[in-house]
Scaffold this motif. Structure first.
Motif, mmCIF file in Angstrom:
data_model
loop_
_atom_site.group_PDB
_atom_site.id
_atom_site.type_symbol
_atom_site.label_atom_id
_atom_site.label_comp_id
_atom_site.label_asym_id
_atom_site.label_seq_id
_atom_site.Cartn_x
_atom_site.Cartn_y
_atom_site.Cartn_z
ATOM 1 N N GLY A 1 19.758 15.261 -38.304
ATOM 2 C CA GLY A 1 18.893 16.029 -39.186
ATOM 3 C C GLY A 1 19.625 17.046 -40.033
ATOM 4 N N ASN A 2 20.776 17.549 -39.551
ATOM 5 C CA ASN A 2 21.518 18.545 -40.325
ATOM 6 C C ASN A 2 22.513 17.910 -41.295
ATOM 7 O OD1 ASN A 2 23.227 17.626 -38.335
ATOM 8 N ND2 ASN A 2 24.112 19.638 -37.872
ATOM 9 N N ASP A 3 22.549 16.586 -41.351
ATOM 10 C CA ASP A 3 23.367 15.890 -42.342
ATOM 11 C C ASP A 3 22.536 15.624 -43.595
ATOM 12 O OD1 ASP A 3 25.489 15.698 -40.480
ATOM 13 O OD2 ASP A 3 24.617 13.876 -39.618
ATOM 14 N N ARG A 4 23.211 15.437 -44.717
ATOM 15 C CA ARG A 4 22.513 15.137 -45.968
ATOM 16 C C ARG A 4 23.203 13.958 -46.663
ATOM 17 N NH1 ARG A 4 18.767 18.869 -47.152
ATOM 18 N NH2 ARG A 4 18.488 17.979 -49.237
ATOM 19 N N VAL A 5 22.404 13.154 -47.385
ATOM 20 C CA VAL A 5 22.931 11.989 -48.093
ATOM 21 C C VAL A 5 22.336 11.932 -49.491
ATOM 22 C CG1 VAL A 5 23.067 9.472 -48.169
ATOM 23 C CG2 VAL A 5 23.194 10.641 -45.980
ATOM 24 N N ALA A 6 23.212 11.722 -50.476
ATOM 25 C CA ALA A 6 22.775 11.385 -51.833
ATOM 26 C C ALA A 6 23.365 10.020 -52.160
ATOM 27 C CB ALA A 6 23.251 12.438 -52.830
ATOM 28 N N ALA B 1 29.775 11.401 -58.626
ATOM 29 C CA ALA B 1 29.732 11.557 -57.163
ATOM 30 C C ALA B 1 30.363 12.875 -56.737
ATOM 31 C CB ALA B 1 30.439 10.383 -56.493
ATOM 32 N N TYR B 2 31.494 13.229 -57.321
ATOM 33 C CA TYR B 2 32.134 14.500 -56.993
ATOM 34 C C TYR B 2 31.239 15.670 -57.416
ATOM 35 C CZ TYR B 2 36.766 12.878 -55.448
ATOM 36 O OH TYR B 2 37.799 12.329 -54.735
ATOM 37 N N ARG B 3 30.637 15.557 -58.576
ATOM 38 C CA ARG B 3 29.768 16.631 -59.042
ATOM 39 C C ARG B 3 28.574 16.797 -58.103
ATOM 40 N NH1 ARG B 3 29.685 15.162 -63.924
ATOM 41 N NH2 ARG B 3 27.673 14.098 -64.101
ATOM 42 N N THR B 4 28.003 15.683 -57.655
ATOM 43 C CA THR B 4 26.865 15.728 -56.727
ATOM 44 C C THR B 4 27.279 16.333 -55.391
ATOM 45 O OG1 THR B 4 25.928 13.749 -57.774
ATOM 46 C CG2 THR B 4 25.099 14.332 -55.591
ATOM 47 N N SER C 1 27.289 17.037 -42.169
ATOM 48 C CA SER C 1 27.886 16.244 -43.247
ATOM 49 C C SER C 1 27.080 16.350 -44.529
ATOM 50 C CB SER C 1 27.972 14.770 -42.835
ATOM 51 O OG SER C 1 28.911 14.577 -41.812
ATOM 52 N N ASN C 2 27.803 16.462 -45.621
ATOM 53 C CA ASN C 2 27.251 16.350 -46.961
ATOM 54 C C ASN C 2 27.879 15.096 -47.560
ATOM 55 O OD1 ASN C 2 26.543 16.704 -49.726
ATOM 56 N ND2 ASN C 2 28.377 17.955 -50.052
ATOM 57 N N LEU C 3 27.146 13.982 -47.506
ATOM 58 C CA LEU C 3 27.680 12.690 -47.924
ATOM 59 C C LEU C 3 27.086 12.257 -49.255
ATOM 60 C CD1 LEU C 3 27.495 10.709 -44.546
ATOM 61 C CD2 LEU C 3 29.426 12.002 -45.468
ATOM 62 N N VAL C 4 27.920 11.601 -50.040
ATOM 63 C CA VAL C 4 27.455 10.928 -51.256
ATOM 64 C C VAL C 4 27.883 9.476 -51.154
ATOM 65 C CG1 VAL C 4 27.582 10.780 -53.762
ATOM 66 C CG2 VAL C 4 27.637 13.017 -52.654
ATOM 67 N N PHE C 5 26.908 8.579 -51.065
ATOM 68 C CA PHE C 5 27.200 7.152 -51.094
ATOM 69 C C PHE C 5 27.386 6.756 -52.557
ATOM 70 C CE2 PHE C 5 24.544 6.134 -47.029
ATOM 71 C CZ PHE C 5 25.454 6.864 -46.274
ATOM 72 N N LEU C 6 28.596 6.355 -52.909
ATOM 73 C CA LEU C 6 28.889 5.909 -54.276
ATOM 74 C C LEU C 6 28.967 4.390 -54.247
ATOM 75 C CD1 LEU C 6 29.650 6.322 -57.220
ATOM 76 C CD2 LEU C 6 31.999 6.781 -56.496
ATOM 77 N N ILE C 7 27.948 3.718 -54.750
ATOM 78 C CA ILE C 7 27.815 2.275 -54.572
ATOM 79 C C ILE C 7 27.952 1.555 -55.909
ATOM 80 C CG2 ILE C 7 26.334 0.422 -53.704
ATOM 81 C CD1 ILE C 7 25.014 2.452 -51.853
#
Length: 624
Positions: free
Chosen positions: A285-290, A335-338, A251-257
């Motif tokens: 470990g293979n997931d990422r979060v911004a 968020a979309y750009r990230t 997963s490539n996740l972006v938490f938009l809060i």
């Protein structure tokens, strides 16, 4: 000798009255007294101090106190309970649900008046709801700033005129948890807040997954309609395949809060932070979060970070605070750009938005949001939406964002609901196995006099949209179940039904054909695309005209019909016919099944509360 005895007696008496003033740790579990289910998010306060804590996702808590002090246990929709601390280090508490009464306090503007003087109904987009305090000592001021998209209920159709019924599936469940929030506050929800399909699909149903390599399996069931024994009820169930967590794509996740001022309050940003941390616990470990935040402007609070660096991610979440205006459009763009910058080919690229939906700076209208997301979804980044807060919830905007963003929409009213979305149903919330799923049902006029789809009013499609791959459908995640119900008036049933009209005078009456497959009531077709595909595939199944008695239908059928029946009563539907609180509650009790998480037991309690609220208001639920 006598002196020694006296000293010993004095020492003994003093020790007997001795109380340790050292605080010690007290732990325990908070339960619902009626259902014996645990309550997550209950508040525990050391009386007379600022020392407080809340129960975790399993209803457990711990707090430090001294013997002789008092602990105050509180939970929305329940009576407060005060417990004296003794020498036991374990204190389990059972809270009693509040029963609404005619003597409760009604909130009017910024003050209160006895209910005998004020009816206390708030008009919200034409819907009425009672407004009252939900527990002794607690007053909650409802707001008229919540927004819900209005819609007209589906009507009955004659298959001679309209043989096809077409809609996009909907896995959103926000309407149910939002409805629960209103009931726990002692209020009936606005009519437009009640979306029957979302209430039905809040619950998991025991359907077999696909066994032929397809991502989704179709199931059908036909039985007597509970609210009109002359009619039939057709249940269409879809079950997405299950995938073990270790087999899920990275997963490539972006938490938009949303950290604007409208997110202040315990049930907003703090609950959003707790929810996101539950999600962080599921990452690998293979997931990422911004983390991207927005208030008056948007910014990056955490650059994309591996999912196994949980402390770093949680620290960034804990550091957030609310204040300022709400530049939601700018936040979405960032968020979309990230997400695009860290795009994982073949992975799960997704924005998870946590907000009350109150955008007020920059692009903010529903049209602006739809245009922005229509452009961005071509990048392969999906958008899931988590709604928070009460009194200012922009439900209409949140639903639109999820529907247009290839995602789903859930309303989080407490930490238990967060656990359901982020832990229990983790795969379904975040990992798509079939996108743009559409359903089209063709009814056989030789068997069906009229039909009506219950719910899905916001997801209806034109018949030609079914084969058009440019038209959006709904997305199904890992393990998702989707249920749709059709009420059917069989051919030959005498008497009118809501929406029935007299035969035309100047045109011949259309004859009902008898075809070779006249034993079939309908054919159900559905189309879907692979998560990264652009061309849809077709599956279909025929429904044979063999309706069961309602009592012999599956437990899931009976329970889903009870949820739909309550939805019609809440909306005061023109099509509710002989719907009954007592009968739907009894049917739900008989169809509760295993119910390990207690969700069905909670529904039964909520339905009983709705009946009390409707009676105490002196009008049918949803009446204008």
């Amino acid at each position: 000798m006598m002196k020694s005895i006296c000293l010993a007696m004095i020492l003994s008496l003093s020790l007997g009255g001795y109380r340790s003033e050292k605080p010690f740790t007290i732990s325990g579990t908070v339960y619902d007294q009626q259902t014996n289910t645990t309550l997550a998010g209950a508040a525990i306060t050391l009386a007379g101090t600022q020392v407080a804590t809340r129960t975790d996702a399993n209803g457990h808590y711990s707090i430090r106190a001294e013997e002789g002090e008092y602990l105050l246990f509180q939970y929305i929709g329940y009576e407060d309970k005060r417990v004296r601390v003794g020498r036991d280090s374990v204190i389990d508490v059972h809270l009693i649900p509040v029963t609404p009464s005619r003597n409760e306090v009604v909130v009017v503007g910024y003050g209160t008046q006895p209910r005998a003087k004020v009816i206390g109904r708030i008009v919200d987009r034409g819907a009425r709801m009672s407004s009252r305090a939900y527990a002794p000592g607690y007053i909650r001021q409802p707001s008229q700033t919540e927004s819900y998209a209005g819609f007209t209920e589906n009507k009955f159709h004659n298959p001679l005129d309209e043989a096809l019924s077409t809609f996009a599936i909907d896995v959103d469940v926000a309407s149910y948890s939002n409805f629960r929030r209103f009931i726990n506050m002692g209020q009936l929800p606005p009519i437009d807040a009640v979306r029957i399909e979302e209430m039905i699909n809040y619950f998991q149903y025991d359907l077999k997954g696909p066994s032929t390599g397809e991502p989704v399996a179709i199931h059908t069931e036909l039985a007597t309609a509970p609210w009109n024994p002359k009619h039939h009820l057709l249940r269409i169930g879809l079950k997405a395949k299950s995938v073990p967590t270790d087999k899920l794509p990275p997963s490539n996740l972006v938490f938009l809060i949303d950290v604007s001022g409208s997110m202040m309050g315990a049930n907003r940003l703090p609950l959003a932070q707790a929810s996101m941390k539950l999600l962080v616990d599921q990452l690998r470990g293979n997931d990422r979060v911004a983390i991207v935040t927005y208030a008056g402007s948007a910014g990056v609070a955490l650059e994309s970070t591996p999912g196994d660096q949980k402390i770093k991610i949680k620290d960034a979440i804990d550091a957030l605070s609310a204040g300022g205006s709400t530049a939601g459009g700018a936040g979405l763009q960032l968020a979309y750009r990230t997400a695009r910058q860290h795009f994982i080919k073949g992975g799960n690229n997704r924005i998870v938005l946590a907000s009350d939906g109150d955008f007020n700076v920059g692009a903010s209208s529903d049209g602006d949001m739809e245009q922005l997301i229509a452009k961005e979804r071509q990048s392969g980044v999906s958008l899931s939406v988590l709604g928070f807060g009460m009194g200012n919830l922009k439900d209409s905007k949140m639903e639109l964002l999820a529907n247009k963003g290839h995602g789903n929409y859930a309303y989080i009213d407490n930490i238990t609901e967060a656990r359901k979305a982020m832990v229990t149903e983790f795969g379904g919330t975040l990992f798509t196995v079939a996108k743009d799923v559409k359903v089209q049902v063709e009814f056989n006029p030789a068997k069906v006099q009229a039909y009506r789809l219950l719910g899905y009013e916001n997801r209806l499609l034109e018949k030609e949209d079914f084969n058009n791959d440019e038209k959006l459908g709904g997305d199904m995640g890992v393990g998702h179940t989707v249920t749709a119900l059709y009420e059917i008036v069989p051919v030959g049933v005498k008497g009118t039904y809501p929406g029935d009209v007299d035969p035309l005078k100047y045109q011949p009456v259309k004859a009902r054909p008898v075809v070779g497959n006249s034993k079939e009531v309908a054919t159900v077709k559905f189309r879907y695309k692979e998560p990264d595909g652009e061309k849809s595939r077709l599956q279909q199944v025929a429904v044979v005209d063999r309706p069961q008695e309602l009592a012999k239908a599956s437990a899931d059928f009976r329970f889903a019909s009870a949820v739909a029946e309550l939805g019609m009563l809440l909306r005061n539907s023109d099509y509710k016919q002989q719907a009954s609180y007592d009968e739907l509650i009894a049917r739900a009790k008989g169809a509760k099944g295993m119910d390990d998480e207690g969700y069905r037991a909670e529904f039964i309690r909520l339905a009983a509360s709705v009946e009390l609220l409707a009676k105490s208001n002196g009008f049918a639920a949803g009446d204008e």
